[in-house]
Design a protein around this motif. Sequence first.
Motif, PDB file in Angstrom:
ATOM      1  N   VAL A 195     -35.136  13.628  66.262  1.00  0.00           N
ATOM      2  CA  VAL A 195     -35.956  14.421  64.855  1.00  0.00           C
ATOM      3  C   VAL A 195     -35.392  13.280  63.402  1.00  0.00           C
ATOM      4  CG1 VAL A 195     -36.159  16.831  64.323  1.00  0.00           C
ATOM      5  CG2 VAL A 195     -36.483  15.831  66.865  1.00  0.00           C
ATOM      6  N   ARG A 196     -34.160  13.715  63.594  1.00  0.00           N
ATOM      7  CA  ARG A 196     -33.698  13.481  62.514  1.00  0.00           C
ATOM      8  C   ARG A 196     -33.535  12.313  62.150  1.00  0.00           C
ATOM      9  NH1 ARG A 196     -27.143  13.429  63.097  1.00  0.00           N
ATOM     10  NH2 ARG A 196     -27.410  15.500  61.746  1.00  0.00           N
ATOM     11  N   GLU A 197     -34.315  10.553  62.890  1.00  0.00           N
ATOM     12  CA  GLU A 197     -34.587   9.960  63.054  1.00  0.00           C
ATOM     13  C   GLU A 197     -36.392   9.529  61.292  1.00  0.00           C
ATOM     14  OE1 GLU A 197     -34.500   7.781  66.181  1.00  0.00           O
ATOM     15  OE2 GLU A 197     -32.228   7.448  66.267  1.00  0.00           O
ATOM     16  N   LEU A 198     -36.816  10.828  62.433  1.00  0.00           N
ATOM     17  CA  LEU A 198     -38.390  11.350  62.010  1.00  0.00           C
ATOM     18  C   LEU A 198     -38.413  11.898  59.840  1.00  0.00           C
ATOM     19  CD1 LEU A 198     -41.662  11.826  61.805  1.00  0.00           C
ATOM     20  CD2 LEU A 198     -40.018  14.008  63.031  1.00  0.00           C
ATOM     21  N   LEU A 199     -37.116  12.542  60.555  1.00  0.00           N
ATOM     22  CA  LEU A 199     -36.507  13.178  58.207  1.00  0.00           C
ATOM     23  C   LEU A 199     -36.038  12.449  58.247  1.00  0.00           C
ATOM     24  CD1 LEU A 199     -36.068  17.290  60.196  1.00  0.00           C
ATOM     25  CD2 LEU A 199     -38.956  16.247  59.230  1.00  0.00           C
ATOM     26  N   ALA A 200     -35.487  11.162  57.831  1.00  0.00           N
ATOM     27  CA  ALA A 200     -34.523  10.696  57.140  1.00  0.00           C
ATOM     28  C   ALA A 200     -35.218  10.239  56.432  1.00  0.00           C
ATOM     29  CB  ALA A 200     -33.999   9.552  58.049  1.00  0.00           C
ATOM     30  N   PRO A 201     -36.644   9.434  56.333  1.00  0.00           N
ATOM     31  CA  PRO A 201     -37.016   8.491  55.039  1.00  0.00           C
ATOM     32  C   PRO A 201     -37.769   9.947  54.307  1.00  0.00           C
ATOM     33  CG  PRO A 201     -37.855   8.157  57.200  1.00  0.00           C
ATOM     34  CD  PRO A 201     -36.956   9.062  57.654  1.00  0.00           C
ATOM     35  N   LEU A 202     -37.784  10.490  54.634  1.00  0.00           N
ATOM     36  CA  LEU A 202     -38.549  12.358  53.508  1.00  0.00           C
ATOM     37  C   LEU A 202     -37.351  12.439  52.599  1.00  0.00           C
ATOM     38  CD1 LEU A 202     -40.959  14.117  56.024  1.00  0.00           C
ATOM     39  CD2 LEU A 202     -41.185  12.160  55.113  1.00  0.00           C
ATOM     40  N   ALA A 203     -36.080  12.536  52.570  1.00  0.00           N
ATOM     41  CA  ALA A 203     -34.779  12.859  52.029  1.00  0.00           C
ATOM     42  C   ALA A 203     -35.134  14.390  51.400  1.00  0.00           C
ATOM     43  CB  ALA A 203     -35.252  11.920  50.884  1.00  0.00           C
ATOM     44  N   VAL A 204     -35.180  15.384  52.671  1.00  0.00           N
ATOM     45  CA  VAL A 204     -35.553  16.617  52.788  1.00  0.00           C
ATOM     46  C   VAL A 204     -33.888  17.345  53.406  1.00  0.00           C
ATOM     47  CG1 VAL A 204     -38.200  16.811  52.448  1.00  0.00           C
ATOM     48  CG2 VAL A 204     -36.889  16.684  54.694  1.00  0.00           C
ATOM     49  N   ARG A 205     -33.999  18.637  53.354  1.00  0.00           N
ATOM     50  CA  ARG A 205     -32.876  19.131  54.002  1.00  0.00           C
ATOM     51  C   ARG A 205     -34.029  19.993  54.855  1.00  0.00           C
ATOM     52  NH1 ARG A 205     -30.589  23.827  51.565  1.00  0.00           N
ATOM     53  NH2 ARG A 205     -29.896  24.150  52.988  1.00  0.00           N
TER      54      ARG A 205
END
Length: 403
Positions: free
Chosen positions: A251-261
Amino acid sequence: MERIVEEIREDLARRIAVAADRLAERTLAEDPAYAALLGRAELRERIHHTLRQTVEGLVRSSRGLPPELADARAAGTLRAEQGLPLDSLLRTYRSGGRLLWAALTESVTSHDRAALPRLLAGATTLWDVLDQMTDAVSESYRQAQAARTDRDRERRAVLLDVLLDGAGGAGGAATAGGTAGPDGPAAPEAAARLGLPERGRFAVVVVAADGSGRAAERAGAVAGELRVLWRIRADAEIGLVELGHHPLESVRELLAPLAVRAGVSPLVETPAELARAHRLAALALRTAPESGGPRTALLDEGLPAALVAGHAELAGRLRQVVLGPVLALPVEDRRLLLTTLGTWLACQGSTTSAAQRLYCHRNTVSNRLRRVEQLTGRSLSDPRHVVELALAHAAVVQRAAPR
């Protein structure tokens, strides 16, 4: 044109009936979407009716009147509601137009070949009528499809609310035993409607609203094998993640490119646990850093900070009782000591590593930490005092973070 049609009406009617039979057979044989939706008799009747309507439209146009389009609009709405692809619908209309033209020319040739030049002059009118009919079909289809999509989105939002907020849904109260309130489904029923298994590996992610409202859309583009059902709200974007065999770290890998908290809950195994997972993910979000490094916080990796975030009143007491003297300093002194303490904690108590991160001498870090000890009355060599200072520092950082 009206006179020609009247002269051949009987023969044309027979040819149109044959054309409707042929087109129905061909459509069912070549188009699986139609074959799954309609039987031969119903499709044949629909095609026959449309061909007759087209002839009447041709006659009306020859009188200077617009063709009747109510039936075409009704057909577009109906087929959209039934889920028939628009391409399939328009293909049948176009094929019907070609067959109708063939029936007209054959009928006129059989009746009076000398009348063919007059029929040819009406070809443009016929295609214009067909264009108006297909435009009406397309417009009503797209309107109905948009309305259907909105209804589906609303239904899915309600089902997600049941899972994420408890059996009562958003703003509702869950009844005892996990059963639904009188107006909504229980979690197992909501999960079934969303295609979720009774048991599995689930997590909830809460993404801080960044004003764009597009984190879910961007995450969907890179979701890969993860299935994520998103619920967009004014203050956050919430994702229900079906992990399958993937680890929670994905899940962290999924969100990493988005630069969101974002905050991520622990794993849960049943839909009934998703409301609790949602609460824990929201708590994890409050511990996510504002900037620098990974900005996705997994709850189980920051339980002390989450403990502070979950108890606002105690967090306030921690700030005041443990770090009150530091917080009373002038702004620059306060910032310097708090940054040094936070860095030292992040470096697991290594003064050398903290100095490298802060771009200063090791002795400078030691002096600042000694001052923290003097002001707070707590020793960094006492594990109990370190715990208090770490929790109080987390409380300070969380208070400073924008809500």
